[in-house]
Scaffold this motif. Sequence first.
Motif: not given
Length: 323
Positions: A163, A121, A119, A124
Amino acid sequence: MSFVHQFEGYDLTPVAEWYRWTVVRESQGAPLKVTAVTGAPAALGNSKTVYYPGPWDKWGDIHVERTAHTLVITDAALAAEAKRYAPVAEAAVADDFAAWQAGGVTADIPKGFVISLVKGKADLGSLYRINKEETTEAGVSIGMVSTERRNGVDIGGSRIVVDVADRSFFAPGDRKGPREIFRHEVGHSLVASLEDADKQDFFDGIENWIVEGFAEYLAHRGEPLRASDRTAQARSLVRSGDWDGTLPGNVDWDSPGRVSFHYWLGHAAMTHLAEKYGEQKLFQFVTARYRDATADQASQQVLGVPLARFQSGWTAYVRAQAR
């Protein structure tokens, strides 16, 4: 120091995550002590580390969902998301496998894929890598270099990270978006092991219009090009005359305000190729380029025309889509 490992049924060869150990001796004759373990710094590329951190480094408690062809690994806090999206990922793999089989290409590809859900960036961009630049994508497929080259395979496996907080694909009630992003990233992983790393230009590599265009084609396979959410903007740009009619180059791919358009142009190139020459030619073309042919060689070998002639037909096709 490296952690050599292989997920059976998912990795074609062993792969490695690289660590840097800090070892100290407090005094002469004292025992050696490991005082820190971090990721080994990468000499090249967009990541500060080499496949570090893995889920086992990043999360204290891990949740795993397994389907017929996926291994979904998440932070235990995302167990509900893993249960929800594992069937969606499995369906995406089945769709891409069906496309590959219809493509008629004989090649050694993975039989399943390792997928992680995160969840945001920040997460990610810090799983299996630590991004040097801002993370903007919704998902990524990271090819893992083989530690043992077998049957010419340079990329032994891949790690997909998605994501689930990205509202462009995971908006409430959106059932199409998750299917698209999983199909897209699985598409990258499907062909990753075909690449002959020794024969690719590190500073350029395979053209993004092929890499991303192929993934977008799989994401939308079975739908007309106009069904893509990128089509409206692309049509506007083409109609305005703000396009020179050429395939986007890798250097210009991330130009501000043009990334989505470039993805669409790649998608249009693959769609045009499939419509004009047949879908099997599309898979043959992509396979040839991933192996050792240049884009022009792949066009000559598979399509029977120089790349310039293919591009000329594609340019007319794109302009027709914008009418």
